[in-house]
Motif scaffolding. Structure first.
Motif, mmCIF file in Angstrom:
data_model
loop_
_atom_site.group_PDB
_atom_site.id
_atom_site.type_symbol
_atom_site.label_atom_id
_atom_site.label_comp_id
_atom_site.label_asym_id
_atom_site.label_seq_id
_atom_site.Cartn_x
_atom_site.Cartn_y
_atom_site.Cartn_z
ATOM 1 N N GLU A 1 -14.500 37.212 -9.703
ATOM 2 C CA GLU A 1 -14.591 35.852 -10.443
ATOM 3 C C GLU A 1 -14.298 36.417 -12.041
ATOM 4 O O GLU A 1 -13.522 35.529 -12.723
ATOM 5 C CB GLU A 1 -16.175 35.568 -10.658
ATOM 6 N N GLN B 1 -11.815 23.676 -13.823
ATOM 7 C CA GLN B 1 -13.222 23.268 -13.501
ATOM 8 C C GLN B 1 -14.065 24.519 -13.417
ATOM 9 O O GLN B 1 -13.556 25.724 -13.396
ATOM 10 C CB GLN B 1 -13.122 22.736 -12.073
ATOM 11 N N ALA B 2 -15.091 24.611 -13.785
ATOM 12 C CA ALA B 2 -15.930 25.778 -14.235
ATOM 13 C C ALA B 2 -16.224 26.429 -12.707
ATOM 14 O O ALA B 2 -16.476 27.799 -12.784
ATOM 15 C CB ALA B 2 -17.516 25.459 -14.639
ATOM 16 N N ASP B 3 -16.487 25.901 -11.606
ATOM 17 C CA ASP B 3 -16.629 26.617 -10.274
ATOM 18 C C ASP B 3 -15.466 27.287 -9.933
ATOM 19 O O ASP B 3 -14.597 26.972 -10.202
ATOM 20 C CB ASP B 3 -17.389 25.757 -9.422
ATOM 21 N N PHE B 4 -15.888 28.661 -9.224
ATOM 22 C CA PHE B 4 -14.873 29.255 -8.618
ATOM 23 C C PHE B 4 -15.168 29.482 -7.096
ATOM 24 O O PHE B 4 -15.738 30.754 -6.924
ATOM 25 C CB PHE B 4 -14.559 30.376 -9.431
ATOM 26 N N PRO B 5 -15.023 28.780 -6.294
ATOM 27 C CA PRO B 5 -15.488 28.981 -4.861
ATOM 28 C C PRO B 5 -15.153 30.255 -4.221
ATOM 29 O O PRO B 5 -13.731 30.242 -4.016
ATOM 30 C CB PRO B 5 -15.293 27.784 -4.048
ATOM 31 N N GLN B 6 -15.720 31.002 -3.745
ATOM 32 C CA GLN B 6 -15.209 32.266 -2.811
ATOM 33 C C GLN B 6 -15.926 32.160 -1.717
ATOM 34 O O GLN B 6 -17.143 31.971 -1.693
ATOM 35 C CB GLN B 6 -15.607 33.498 -3.850
#
Length: 158
Positions: free
Chosen positions: A72, A106-111
């Motif tokens: 992240e 966008q604020a989220d960073f899906p991993q």
């Protein structure tokens, strides 16, 4: 004896999205995005196993060094370099008081962690197939902004 999953323990698939889903910024500024990844890799190494850049989102698979789980923070660095190097009015001028906010993204960073060799191949295929899923092309190899071309040529992603 190393775990059979050791080679994949720091391999992750990830996605990132612009706030504006109608934007074409990522493909219009693909060279700037490529440069941001290169700069980030020089300061905080990682292996980019697959990537596809769509108009307003990107999907990838990367492997971080053993024991390093800072995907992240690498992504935040890529965002910052990309934002700063865009031509014209720099997006950082739009930042609110929160200096960490990125107005384009966008604020989220899906991993999601890759679990084994089969999962790695499945995730790479999923990444390369996403332009087809989203209706941009009929075949993954027809999408210009994809690491599939390097893979088909037998080369690593840079």
């Amino acid at each position: 004896m190393p775990s059979p999953h050791a080679a994949f323990e720091n391999t992750w698939c990830f996605s990132a999205y612009l706030r504006d889903p109608r934007s074409r910024l990522l493909v219009e500024q693909a060279d700037v995005l490529r440069r941001a990844f290169r700069i980030a890799r020089q300061t905080r190494p990682f292996v980019l196993r697959a990537i596809v850049v769509l108009p307003s989102q990107l999907h990838g698979v990367w492997t971080l060094p053993p024991g390093d789980e800072e995907g992240e923070s690498r992504w935040r660095q890529i965002q910052a370099v990309f934002d700063r190097q865009l031509p014209g009015q720099p997006p950082r001028a739009l930042l609110r008081r929160d200096r960490c906010a990125r107005p384009l993204w966008q604020a989220d960073f899906p991993q999601q962690r890759v679990t084994d060799a089969e999962d790695l191949q499945r995730q790479i295929a999923r990444v390369h197939h996403s332009p087809v899923q989203q209706g941009h092309v009929r075949e993954p190899a027809h999408w210009r902004y994809s690491s599939i071309h390097r893979r088909l040529a037998g080369r690593e992603v840079e």
